[in-house]
Scaffold this motif. Structure first.
Motif, PDB file in Angstrom:
ATOM      1  N   GLY A  44      11.115 -14.776  -1.492  1.00 13.76           N
ATOM      2  CA  GLY A  44      10.504 -15.302  -2.705  1.00 13.76           C
ATOM      3  C   GLY A  44       9.126 -15.883  -2.480  1.00 13.76           C
ATOM      4  N   LEU A  45       8.310 -15.199  -1.687  1.00 16.86           N
ATOM      5  CA  LEU A  45       6.999 -15.741  -1.315  1.00 16.86           C
ATOM      6  C   LEU A  45       5.972 -15.626  -2.433  1.00 16.86           C
ATOM      7  CD1 LEU A  45       6.783 -14.310   2.324  1.00 16.86           C
ATOM      8  CD2 LEU A  45       7.615 -16.557   1.592  1.00 16.86           C
ATOM      9  N   GLY A  46       6.130 -14.648  -3.297  1.00 16.26           N
ATOM     10  CA  GLY A  46       5.205 -14.486  -4.410  1.00 16.26           C
ATOM     11  C   GLY A  46       3.834 -13.966  -4.033  1.00 16.26           C
ATOM     12  N   LEU A  47       3.726 -13.309  -2.887  1.00 18.04           N
ATOM     13  CA  LEU A  47       2.434 -12.758  -2.475  1.00 18.04           C
ATOM     14  C   LEU A  47       2.071 -11.572  -3.366  1.00 18.04           C
ATOM     15  CD1 LEU A  47       2.820 -12.781   1.416  1.00 18.04           C
ATOM     16  CD2 LEU A  47       1.602 -14.439   0.006  1.00 18.04           C
ATOM     17  N   THR A  48       0.806 -11.497  -3.761  1.00 17.62           N
ATOM     18  CA  THR A  48       0.350 -10.375  -4.570  1.00 17.62           C
ATOM     19  C   THR A  48       0.182  -9.136  -3.694  1.00 17.62           C
ATOM     20  OG1 THR A  48      -1.998 -10.846  -4.212  1.00 17.62           O
ATOM     21  CG2 THR A  48      -0.892 -11.967  -6.061  1.00 17.62           C
ATOM     22  N   LEU A  49       0.025  -7.975  -4.341  1.00 16.79           N
ATOM     23  CA  LEU A  49      -0.213  -6.748  -3.593  1.00 16.79           C
ATOM     24  C   LEU A  49      -1.481  -6.868  -2.762  1.00 16.79           C
ATOM     25  CD1 LEU A  49       0.503  -3.825  -2.922  1.00 16.79           C
ATOM     26  CD2 LEU A  49      -0.689  -3.125  -5.008  1.00 16.79           C
ATOM     27  N   GLY A  50      -2.512  -7.482  -3.335  1.00 16.44           N
ATOM     28  CA  GLY A  50      -3.759  -7.665  -2.599  1.00 16.44           C
ATOM     29  C   GLY A  50      -3.578  -8.519  -1.361  1.00 16.44           C
ATOM     30  N   GLN A  51      -2.795  -9.570  -1.475  1.00 14.13           N
ATOM     31  CA  GLN A  51      -2.533 -10.441  -0.325  1.00 14.13           C
ATOM     32  C   GLN A  51      -1.735  -9.703   0.743  1.00 14.13           C
ATOM     33  OE1 GLN A  51      -0.751 -13.609  -2.700  1.00 14.13           O
ATOM     34  NE2 GLN A  51      -2.412 -15.008  -2.121  1.00 14.13           N
ATOM     35  N   LEU A  52      -0.775  -8.893   0.307  1.00 13.13           N
ATOM     36  CA  LEU A  52      -0.002  -8.105   1.264  1.00 13.13           C
ATOM     37  C   LEU A  52      -0.902  -7.091   1.984  1.00 13.13           C
ATOM     38  CD1 LEU A  52       3.268  -7.383  -0.748  1.00 13.13           C
ATOM     39  CD2 LEU A  52       3.038  -8.878   1.241  1.00 13.13           C
ATOM     40  N   CYS A  53      -1.855  -6.504   1.250  1.00 19.31           N
ATOM     41  CA  CYS A  53      -2.771  -5.544   1.865  1.00 19.31           C
ATOM     42  C   CYS A  53      -3.692  -6.237   2.871  1.00 19.31           C
ATOM     43  CB  CYS A  53      -3.590  -4.837   0.794  1.00 19.31           C
ATOM     44  SG  CYS A  53      -2.654  -3.637  -0.181  1.00 19.31           S
ATOM     45  N   ASP A  54      -4.159  -7.432   2.535  1.00 19.95           N
ATOM     46  CA  ASP A  54      -5.004  -8.179   3.471  1.00 19.95           C
ATOM     47  C   ASP A  54      -4.255  -8.491   4.762  1.00 19.95           C
ATOM     48  OD1 ASP A  54      -7.096  -8.177   1.686  1.00 19.95           O
ATOM     49  OD2 ASP A  54      -6.663 -10.174   0.874  1.00 19.95           O
ATOM     50  N   LEU A  55      -2.982  -8.788   4.633  1.00 22.49           N
ATOM     51  CA  LEU A  55      -2.155  -9.030   5.813  1.00 22.49           C
ATOM     52  C   LEU A  55      -1.859  -7.725   6.534  1.00 22.49           C
ATOM     53  CD1 LEU A  55      -0.439 -10.947   7.535  1.00 22.49           C
ATOM     54  CD2 LEU A  55       1.419 -10.641   5.904  1.00 22.49           C
ATOM     55  N   GLY A  56      -1.564  -6.680   5.756  1.00 20.53           N
ATOM     56  CA  GLY A  56      -1.180  -5.397   6.338  1.00 20.53           C
ATOM     57  C   GLY A  56      -2.260  -4.750   7.175  1.00 20.53           C
ATOM     58  N   VAL A  57      -3.541  -4.874   6.758  1.00 22.55           N
ATOM     59  CA  VAL A  57      -4.612  -4.213   7.491  1.00 22.55           C
ATOM     60  C   VAL A  57      -4.788  -4.815   8.882  1.00 22.55           C
ATOM     61  CG1 VAL A  57      -6.556  -5.654   6.724  1.00 22.55           C
ATOM     62  CG2 VAL A  57      -6.919  -3.213   7.196  1.00 22.55           C
ATOM     63  N   ASP A  62      -3.432   1.988   8.248  1.00 16.55           N
ATOM     64  CA  ASP A  62      -2.780   2.755   7.193  1.00 16.55           C
ATOM     65  C   ASP A  62      -1.845   1.915   6.333  1.00 16.55           C
ATOM     66  OD1 ASP A  62      -4.003   5.084   8.068  1.00 16.55           O
ATOM     67  OD2 ASP A  62      -2.335   5.639   9.365  1.00 16.55           O
ATOM     68  N   VAL A  63      -1.595   0.676   6.727  1.00 14.52           N
ATOM     69  CA  VAL A  63      -0.588  -0.131   6.032  1.00 14.52           C
ATOM     70  C   VAL A  63      -0.960  -0.393   4.565  1.00 14.52           C
ATOM     71  CG1 VAL A  63       0.669  -2.319   6.016  1.00 14.52           C
ATOM     72  CG2 VAL A  63       0.251  -1.137   8.179  1.00 14.52           C
ATOM     73  N   PRO A  64      -2.215  -0.754   4.237  1.00 16.76           N
ATOM     74  CA  PRO A  64      -2.545  -0.961   2.816  1.00 16.76           C
ATOM     75  C   PRO A  64      -2.270   0.263   1.957  1.00 16.76           C
ATOM     76  CG  PRO A  64      -4.240  -1.924   4.197  1.00 16.76           C
ATOM     77  CD  PRO A  64      -3.347  -1.131   5.114  1.00 16.76           C
ATOM     78  N   PHE A  65      -2.567   1.445   2.491  1.00 11.30           N
ATOM     79  CA  PHE A  65      -2.276   2.679   1.749  1.00 11.30           C
ATOM     80  C   PHE A  65      -0.784   2.810   1.479  1.00 11.30           C
ATOM     81  CE2 PHE A  65      -0.739   7.064   2.037  1.00 11.30           C
ATOM     82  CZ  PHE A  65      -1.336   7.608   0.913  1.00 11.30           C
ATOM     83  N   CYS A  66       0.027   2.550   2.498  1.00 13.69           N
ATOM     84  CA  CYS A  66       1.479   2.657   2.339  1.00 13.69           C
ATOM     85  C   CYS A  66       2.016   1.605   1.368  1.00 13.69           C
ATOM     86  CB  CYS A  66       2.169   2.527   3.694  1.00 13.69           C
ATOM     87  SG  CYS A  66       1.771   3.861   4.846  1.00 13.69           S
ATOM     88  N   LEU A  67       1.368   0.460   1.314  1.00 15.41           N
ATOM     89  CA  LEU A  67       1.778  -0.585   0.385  1.00 15.41           C
ATOM     90  C   LEU A  67       1.491  -0.186  -1.062  1.00 15.41           C
ATOM     91  CD1 LEU A  67       0.509  -3.716   2.326  1.00 15.41           C
ATOM     92  CD2 LEU A  67       2.863  -3.414   1.543  1.00 15.41           C
ATOM     93  N   GLN A  68       0.346   0.438  -1.294  1.00 13.38           N
ATOM     94  CA  GLN A  68      -0.067   0.739  -2.665  1.00 13.38           C
ATOM     95  C   GLN A  68       0.577   2.005  -3.209  1.00 13.38           C
ATOM     96  OE1 GLN A  68      -3.863  -0.164  -4.155  1.00 13.38           O
ATOM     97  NE2 GLN A  68      -4.574  -1.191  -2.311  1.00 13.38           N
ATOM     98  N   SER A  74      -9.381   7.002   0.552  1.00 13.42           N
ATOM     99  CA  SER A  74      -9.382   5.974   1.591  1.00 13.42           C
ATOM    100  C   SER A  74     -10.723   5.984   2.312  1.00 13.42           C
ATOM    101  CB  SER A  74      -8.247   6.239   2.585  1.00 13.42           C
ATOM    102  OG  SER A  74      -8.293   5.329   3.659  1.00 13.42           O
ATOM    103  N   GLU A  75     -11.358   4.817   2.395  1.00 16.96           N
ATOM    104  CA  GLU A  75     -12.640   4.700   3.070  1.00 16.96           C
ATOM    105  C   GLU A  75     -12.602   3.545   4.064  1.00 16.96           C
ATOM    106  OE1 GLU A  75     -16.049   5.875   0.110  1.00 16.96           O
ATOM    107  OE2 GLU A  75     -14.551   4.708  -1.019  1.00 16.96           O
ATOM    108  N   GLY A  76     -13.699   3.352   4.793  1.00 13.19           N
ATOM    109  CA  GLY A  76     -13.716   2.335   5.836  1.00 13.19           C
ATOM    110  C   GLY A  76     -12.786   2.767   6.957  1.00 13.19           C
ATOM    111  N   ILE A  77     -11.962   1.843   7.444  1.00 11.88           N
ATOM    112  CA  ILE A  77     -10.954   2.204   8.443  1.00 11.88           C
ATOM    113  C   ILE A  77      -9.624   2.513   7.774  1.00 11.88           C
ATOM    114  CG2 ILE A  77     -12.040   0.820  10.250  1.00 11.88           C
ATOM    115  CD1 ILE A  77      -9.749  -1.257   9.800  1.00 11.88           C
ATOM    116  N   GLY A  78      -9.656   2.562   6.436  1.00 11.26           N
ATOM    117  CA  GLY A  78      -8.449   2.826   5.670  1.00 11.26           C
ATOM    118  C   GLY A  78      -8.108   1.709   4.713  1.00 11.26           C
ATOM    119  N   GLU A  79      -8.897   0.639   4.772  1.00  7.40           N
ATOM    120  CA  GLU A  79      -8.586  -0.538   3.961  1.00  7.40           C
ATOM    121  C   GLU A  79      -9.266  -0.529   2.597  1.00  7.40           C
ATOM    122  OE1 GLU A  79     -12.560  -1.841   5.497  1.00  7.40           O
ATOM    123  OE2 GLU A  79     -10.990  -0.391   5.970  1.00  7.40           O
TER     124      GLU A  79
END
Length: 214
Positions: A44-57, A62-68, A74-79
Motif C-alpha cells: 500500500g505504498l501509493g507510488l505513482t507510475l512515474g515514481q516507480l519508473c524513476d526507481l526502476g531505471v 528496460d524496467v520503465p518500459f516494462c512498467l508502462q 524509447s530514447e536515451g538509455i531507455g528511460e
C-alpha cells in the motif's frame, strides 16, 4: 523498495521463469517491473507510475518500459518513453540458440561511426499509426546485429529460416541471441513453429502474440 519506502518487513518471491534467461528479451527487466508493482500494491505504498519508473531505471534501463507496457518510442538509455498507438495483433515466433551473448561485449564493440544504415524511426512510427504491418516489418533494424551476427553466424541463418517460412519480417532481439519473426497469419506461424522445433531441437522455440496493455 525497503530503503526508499522504509519497509521493515520482508517479502518472499517465488519466480517461475517462462522467458528464457540471457536471451535479449528483457525477461529480467519484466520480472523486476512486476516485483515493483507487486510490492507497491501489497504494501500500500501509493507510488505513482512515474515514481516507480524513476526507481526502476536505477535497476535496469528496460524496467520503465516494462512498467508502462504497450508500444513505446524509447530514447536515451531507455528511460525517455513516448507512448505510441497500440501495435496490431501479430504472431511472434522466437528462436533462441543454445548460446550466451554478453550484452557488455556487444555494446563495447559497437562501432557507431562505421554504421551507414540506421533505422528510419519516423517512418516506422508512421507505419504503426497506419497499422501497415508489412511495411513496418520490412523496415525492422537493429544496429547491434553488426556485432553479434559476425560472432554467431547462426543468427543470420535463423533470420533466413524465418523469412523463408512466412515471416513478414525477422530480426535479432536486443543484443541477442534470440531471433524473432513476425506473422500476420496464425496458420503460417504455427507451421513455422512446427518446422523450427524439428530443425532446431536443441533451441528454445516459442510462439506468442502481441497483446494490448491492460
Amino acid at each position: 523498495m525497503q530503503e526508499r519506502c522504509h519497509i521493515t518487513d520482508g517479502i518472499d518471491i517465488y519466480l517461475e521463469k517462462n522467458i528464457p534467461a540471457a536471451a535479449g528479451l528483457a525477461g529480467g527487466s519484466s520480472d523486476c517491473a512486476a516485483a515493483l508493482i507487486g510490492i507497491n500494491e501489497l504494501c500500500g505504498l501509493g507510488l505513482t507510475l512515474g515514481q516507480l519508473c524513476d526507481l526502476g531505471v536505477t535497476l535496469g534501463a528496460d524496467v520503465p518500459f516494462c512498467l508502462q507496457k504497450g508500444t513505446m518510442l524509447s530514447e536515451g538509455i531507455g528511460e525517455i518513453l513516448t507512448r505510441l498507438p497500440d501495435l496490431s495483433p501479430l504472431w511472434v515466433l522466437l528462436i533462441k540458440p543454445d548460446i550466451s551473448v554478453s550484452t557488455g561485449y556487444v555494446y563495447t564493440h559497437l562501432k557507431l561511426d562505421e554504421i551507414t544504415s540506421h533505422p528510419d524511426t519516423e517512418h516506422l512510427i508512421d507505419c504503426i499509426r497506419r497499422h501497415d504491418d508489412a511495411t513496418l516489418a520490412r523496415g525492422l533494424s537493429n544496429v547491434l546485429e553488426t556485432v553479434t551476427i559476425p560472432e554467431y553466424p547462426i543468427l543470420a541463418e535463423l533470420k533466413r529460416f524465418l523469412s523463408d517460412n512466412g515471416a513478414i519480417g525477422s530480426l535479432m532481439s536486443g543484443s541477442g541471441p534470440t531471433t524473432y519473426g513476425l506473422y500476420q497469419d496464425e496458420i503460417l506461424a504455427r507451421m513455422a513453429l512446427k518446422k523450427a522445433k524439428e530443425q532446431y531441437q536443441d533451441y528454445d522455440v516459442l510462439l506468442c502474440r502481441t497483446r494490448l496493455p491492460e
